[in-house]
Scaffold this motif. Structure first.
Motif, short mmCIF file in Angstrom:
data_model
loop_
_atom_site.label_atom_id
_atom_site.label_comp_id
_atom_site.label_asym_id
_atom_site.label_seq_id
_atom_site.Cartn_x
_atom_site.Cartn_y
_atom_site.Cartn_z
N ARG A 76 0.74 -1.30 0.06
CA ARG A 76 0.02 -0.22 0.02
C ARG A 76 0.79 1.16 0.06
NH1 ARG A 76 -2.80 -1.31 4.29
NH2 ARG A 76 -4.40 -2.25 3.23
N LYS A 121 -11.79 -3.13 -3.19
CA LYS A 121 -12.58 -2.45 -2.37
C LYS A 121 -13.20 -1.23 -3.22
CE LYS A 121 -10.12 -3.30 2.06
NZ LYS A 121 -9.61 -2.78 3.30
N PHE A 126 -13.19 5.18 1.19
CA PHE A 126 -11.62 5.07 2.05
C PHE A 126 -10.53 5.88 1.09
CE2 PHE A 126 -13.63 0.79 2.01
CZ PHE A 126 -14.08 0.73 3.15
N ASP A 129 -8.69 12.27 -1.32
CA ASP A 129 -9.08 13.17 -2.46
C ASP A 129 -7.85 13.60 -3.37
OD1 ASP A 129 -9.88 14.95 -4.15
OD2 ASP A 129 -11.35 16.08 -2.84
N THR A 131 -7.34 15.61 -5.60
CA THR A 131 -7.25 16.99 -5.86
C THR A 131 -6.70 17.87 -4.56
OG1 THR A 131 -9.23 17.58 -5.66
CG2 THR A 131 -8.80 17.10 -7.80
N THR B 69 -14.03 19.63 -5.09
CA THR B 69 -14.90 18.46 -4.97
C THR B 69 -15.66 18.05 -6.38
OG1 THR B 69 -16.37 17.39 -3.62
CG2 THR B 69 -16.81 19.53 -3.95
N SER B 72 -13.21 17.00 -8.81
CA SER B 72 -12.80 15.52 -8.47
C SER B 72 -14.12 14.55 -8.79
CB SER B 72 -12.57 15.28 -7.14
OG SER B 72 -11.50 16.24 -6.78
N HIS B 73 -15.17 14.80 -8.81
CA HIS B 73 -16.38 13.89 -8.73
C HIS B 73 -17.21 14.26 -9.97
CE1 HIS B 73 -14.39 13.62 -4.82
NE2 HIS B 73 -14.78 12.37 -5.11
N GLU B 92 -16.31 14.90 1.68
CA GLU B 92 -16.86 16.07 2.35
C GLU B 92 -18.12 16.17 1.76
OE1 GLU B 92 -14.01 15.62 0.12
OE2 GLU B 92 -14.03 16.94 -1.51
N GLU B 143 -12.74 18.79 6.17
CA GLU B 143 -13.18 18.13 5.02
C GLU B 143 -13.81 19.05 4.42
OE1 GLU B 143 -12.29 15.67 3.66
OE2 GLU B 143 -10.76 14.53 5.00
N THR B 144 -13.58 20.19 4.24
CA THR B 144 -14.29 21.34 3.53
C THR B 144 -15.01 21.15 2.20
OG1 THR B 144 -14.62 23.64 3.03
CG2 THR B 144 -12.51 22.98 2.77
N VAL B 244 -18.23 -2.30 5.06
CA VAL B 244 -19.31 -1.00 4.76
C VAL B 244 -20.55 -1.71 4.94
CG1 VAL B 244 -19.81 0.76 3.19
CG2 VAL B 244 -17.34 -0.20 3.46
N VAL B 293 -16.61 3.89 7.74
CA VAL B 293 -16.65 3.98 6.14
C VAL B 293 -15.55 5.30 6.02
CG1 VAL B 293 -17.93 4.73 4.21
CG2 VAL B 293 -18.80 3.35 5.85
N ARG B 294 -15.63 6.30 6.49
CA ARG B 294 -15.02 7.54 6.44
C ARG B 294 -13.50 7.76 7.16
NH1 ARG B 294 -16.56 8.66 1.80
NH2 ARG B 294 -18.85 8.35 1.90
N LEU B 298 -10.79 0.73 8.50
CA LEU B 298 -10.97 -0.67 8.28
C LEU B 298 -9.70 -1.11 7.21
CD1 LEU B 298 -14.55 -0.18 7.08
CD2 LEU B 298 -13.85 -1.74 9.15
N ASP B 299 -9.04 -0.25 6.67
CA ASP B 299 -7.80 -0.55 5.90
C ASP B 299 -6.75 -1.12 6.89
OD1 ASP B 299 -8.49 0.04 3.36
OD2 ASP B 299 -7.98 1.81 3.66
#
Lengths: 136, 748
Positions: A76, A121, A126, A129, A131, B69, B72-73, B92, B143-144, B244, B293-294, B298-299
């Motif tokens: 990782r 996954k 997880f 971001d 950017t 954001t 990115s998405h 975010e 996390e804005t 999850v 989840v956030r 879990l990793d």
């Protein structure tokens, strides 16, 4: 039977059941769980031994084969990687740089993935971001 | 606009903190004006969060890539529906959705209780605003969603194609509605404990509908996730015991237990400690779900330290756990039961057993989910548990649970008598026995767990069906209505009770579907040439021909290339269905992959071929061999590289489109073998059908009653109070004496 004694018996039975369940959970989880290892921990892997390999799919390593897919899994946070030959259909989420978990067995110089054991996954979870570093 | 959004969040944080102080100050010193001010702070926070969320949504809809954001998405090629939903696909954005939903639900409950629970509500307000302040602080400091890019890109990364599925877009708001709604009974339970107002009338009745709403939305979210997994991920399953998935299941299990056990507190004044513990645990598990989840925990337990959200969440959860334990211990005297369990053969005992099974299931899921972290913390080695470990415990527990859901509605309160047993259990038992003989004759008994689930499901359907039958009979005898009208008025006059019964029916149908599709499915992974056939169970799949398709956006830009197949399925020489599974490739933004190559190296999604039916599903997914196209792709890339900069953009785009069409046509004309996953699985549709029945029942139970129903309920409560004071069992107007059942086998 005296109500207080009856209640005490019920409590003892309930607590005993809870303790039994807890012991069973601990016992079976110790015995049923497989050791999860990263690629760098597989350098000294024994031929024929099974492991649960976790890591990321190395960029540029994915090759479709007639029966499945060959790829390398890297640490990782590192560059050590191991080759995995997997037979079967992979989930849509599988691709380069994705976090994967796969049960493997050492065969020769590489590793063979156990059928139906490859988990990728969820990419929506997880993830850092990409950017963020560009944010002003 | 990003600055305005950020400012709104900062103001929301300040108002929430003010509201916490005002509510507690007003409650401690008996100042109603401060309490009212604290409540108004919730409304203001909701308005501010609505404004901030609207700004974020507008940025997505306008493809404003100055927002990091959005870049990115989303992308200009993302369809409008998915642009709106892409807002919560990011970390975010999902936290923004969380705090917005929390503020809206909090406003609703505090508005509805503004003239009630005057002692409890201020503390509940403080707790709800505390949650709002926590999440607003995360959005302001860590996390804005309103971060801006110094250099605005012309195009965004786009929404992950795997998430471009209607159910996946509705799934997060449903889950988060469930999580945030569970915060409401949690907050009121804290208020009730602080003020010692722990009776059912004090806080349970006012927040029960919200707990039921939380259960309803969380359940829909879980089922939509399962459906997405089945239809979109190309592996053919709907549940994998992924952490999850488990994170959302945990509060749903304890919430289900709570919805049942509060009925015992309402009817008999029992299980008060159990109820507050359950609702507090459910609130904590809802936060834990978001945390799991956030945070990245879990990793690895070590990844948790690197996450920006890990430490704040651990602090919040620690406070919630310590505070909850402290409050329950502090108020243990006020939480003593008013009655004892009279008999193990009573509805109270069955509800208690149901609670224990649900909590045991929650504990198993919790342990299995956290075992990798526990093992890593204790031994340094990370270990993991697979689905067989979860199945070993949850399958027998689910069997018991389904059986109890059939016993609960027909057994009497306090103590079942022999006549009660004869009257209510003979028909269900005979039906179950008959089904057992039939299924054994068909050879189903070879799979004992599935066989057991079919029998338990039959028992539930028979016992609940008997209740409906008797209820309709009584209505008809009383009013002379026709059966459909009698059924309608029976349900509408007793929404909680018959809504609850429908939920039990739906769960039985759902579990039968799970048992059948798990125990009797056939699956094969095969590589086929055109014209080849393969047997899967009793069906024969034939790869008839390949297909290809190029999809463009409304403005003519290329969206994806799909390589697929036509597959026929036949049984005994008769064609059952023609399936068209395909795999779609979305272009990568990585220019180094080549002008053509990038169209085949981006995200890929499976469009499954599915023939769904009540008896079973036929399912197919395919993966084409892209390697066979590699020479054409590389040749095309070389040509385009040589012509780079020499052609006008429009001409280059047109030629690129022609080249891609040529490659797609080549795939059809000279198809390489393709890899297929082929599944035949019985009764999968029963899972979705059962879920629809469950949620229909939930909706009936949640739906507010009219004035007549409220008057009847008030009379029933008065009768119950009088009966309790006289030390006799309650027999209010809801008692359906003609059916022989005790009242209130209801949910919510």
């Amino acid at each position: 039977m005296v109500p207080a004694r009856k209640r005490r018996i019920r409590l003892v039975v309930a607590l005993s059941a809870a303790v039994l369940l807890a012991v069973a959970l601990v016992y079976t989880s110790v015995n049923s769980s497989s050791k999860a290892v990263s690629p760098s921990q597989l350098v000294t892997a024994q031929v024929g031994q099974s492991y649960q390999l976790t890591g990321k799919v190395l960029d540029g390593s994915v090759q479709t084969t007639p029966d499945g897919v060959d790829f390398r899994v890297r640490d990782r946070d590192g560059s050590t990687s191991v080759p995995v030959s997997y037979t079967g259909v992979v989930s849509d989420a599988f691709r380069e740089d994705r976090e994967v978990i796969v049960n493997v067995r050492k065969e020769g110089s590489g590793f063979v993935g156990e059928h139906d054991s490859l988990i990728t996954k969820c990419p929506s979870k997880f993830t850092e971001d990409a950017t963020k570093s560009q944010k002003s | 606009m990003a600055t305005v959004g950020r400012a709104l969040l900062i103001i929301a944080l300040c108002v929430a903190l003010y509201g916490v102080v005002a509510s507690i100050y007003g409650a401690r010193l008996g100042r109603p004006a401060w309490v009212a001010s604290g409540r108004r702070a919730v409304y203001v926070v909701a308005a501010l969060c609505t404004g901030a969320f609207a700004i974020l949504e507008l940025a997505f809809l306008r493809s404003d890539f100055s927002f990091a954001t959005v870049a990115s998405h989303s992308s200009t090629t993302t369809p409008t529906f998915y642009k709106a939903a892409a807002a919560w696909s990011s970390q975010e954005g999902s936290l923004m959705l969380w705090v917005w939903l929390l503020s809206m639900w909090s406003s609703l409950v505090l508005f509805l209780t503004r003239r009630r629970l005057r002692r409890v509500a201020p503390y509940a307000t403080a707790v709800l605003l505390g949650f709002a302040a926590f999440f607003a602080a995360l959005l302001v400091f860590l996390e804005t969603p309103f971060g801006v890019l110094a250099a605005v890109p012309a195009e965004g990364n786009g929404l992950n194609p795997l998430l471009r599925h209607p159910s996946m877009m509705i799934h997060p708001p449903m889950l988060y509605s469930g999580y945030t709604l569970f915060a409401i009974p949690f907050a009121f339970a804290v208020g009730a404990l602080i003020t010692r107002q722990v009776g059912a009338a004090d806080w349970i009745r006012s927040t029960r509908r919200f707990a039921l709403g939380a259960w309803f939305f969380l359940g829909i979210g879980i089922l939509l996730g399962a459906r997405w997994s089945y239809a979109e991920l190309g592996w053919g399953g709907y549940w994998a015991w992924d952490p999850v998935e488990n994170a959302s299941l945990l509060p749903w299990l304890t919430g289900t237990a709570f919805l049942h056990s509060i009925m015992i507190q309402e009817k008999r004044g029992m299980l008060k400690i159990w109820n507050v513990s359950l609702v507090l645990a459910t609130g904590i598990l809802s936060i834990l779900g978001t945390f799991l989840v956030r945070s990245g925990i879990l990793d690895s337990i070590h990844a948790f330290g690197a996450s920006t959200l890990g430490v704040p969440f651990v602090i919040l959860i620690t406070i919630m756990i310590a505070g909850s334990i402290g409050l329950v211990v502090w108020r243990r005297e006020a939480l003593r039961s008013e009655h004892r369990l009279d008999s193990l053969l009573s509805r109270e005992a069955i509800f208690l057993a149901n609670n224990l099974v649900l909590v045991a299931m929650a504990f198993v899921v919790f342990w299995g989910t956290f075992w990798p972290l526990i093992a890593e913390a204790l031994t340094g080695d990370r270990r993991a548990l697979g689905p067989p470990w979860f199945d070993r415990y949850t399958v027998p527990l689910a069997l018991v649970l389904v059986l109890l859901s059939g016993v609960g509605p027909v057994i009497a309160w306090r103590r079942a008598t022999a006549s009660n047993a004869r009257r209510n259990f003979v028909v269900p038992l005979v039906a179950t026995l008959g089904m057992g003989v039939l299924l054994a004759a068909l050879g189903v008994a070879q799979r004992p767990l599935a066989f057991g689930m079919f029998l338990c499901g039959t028992f539930v359907l028979a016992s609940v069906g008997q209740e409906f039958w008797r209820g309709v009979g009584v209505r008809r005898a009383m009013t002379g209505e026709r059966p459909p009208a009698a059924l309608f008025s029976l349900v509408t006059r007793n929404r909680r009770r018959y809504g609850g019964y429908l939920v039990h029916v739906g769960m039985a149908v759902l579990f039968v579907g799970v048992a059948a599709s798990t125990a009797f499915n056939n699956a094969r992974d095969v590589r086929l040439d055109v014209g080849q056939r393969v047997a899967v169970g009793n069906d024969v799949f034939t790869y008839v021909k390949p297909t290809s398709r190029i999809s463009t956006t409304s403005d003519g830009r290329l969206e994806k290339i799909s390589l697929g197949s036509v597959v026929t399925v036949s049984r005994d020489g008769r064609t059952l269905s023609t399936l068209r599974p395909e795999r779609s490739y979305f272009p990568s933004r990585d220019a180094t992959l080549g002008p053509l190559g990038r169209f085949f190296e981006g995200e890929a999604t499976s469009e499954i071929g599915l023939k769904a039916g009540l008896r079973g599903d036929i399912w197919a997914a395919m993966t084409p061999d892209k390697q066979a196209l590699r020479p054409q792709i590389e040749e095309g890339d070389r040509v385009f590289a040589a012509a780079s900069g020499k052609l006008p953009d429009a001409v280059e785009a047109r030629l690129l489109g022609q080249a891609l069409r040529g490659i797609a046509d080549r795939y059809v004309a000279d198809p390489p073998p393709a890899t297929f996953r082929l599944i035949t699985s019985p009764l999968v549709t029963w899972i979705w059908l059962g879920a629809i029945i469950v949620f229909l029942g939930g909706l009936i139970a949640i739906w507010p009653g009219g004035r007549d129903a409220q008057r009847r309920t008030a009379r029933a409560r008065h009768a119950a109070r009088v009966a309790k004071e006289l030390g006799t069992p309650a027999r209010g107007p809801q008692t359906v004496s003609a059916t022989g059942s005790a009242p209130g086998a209801d949910l919510g």
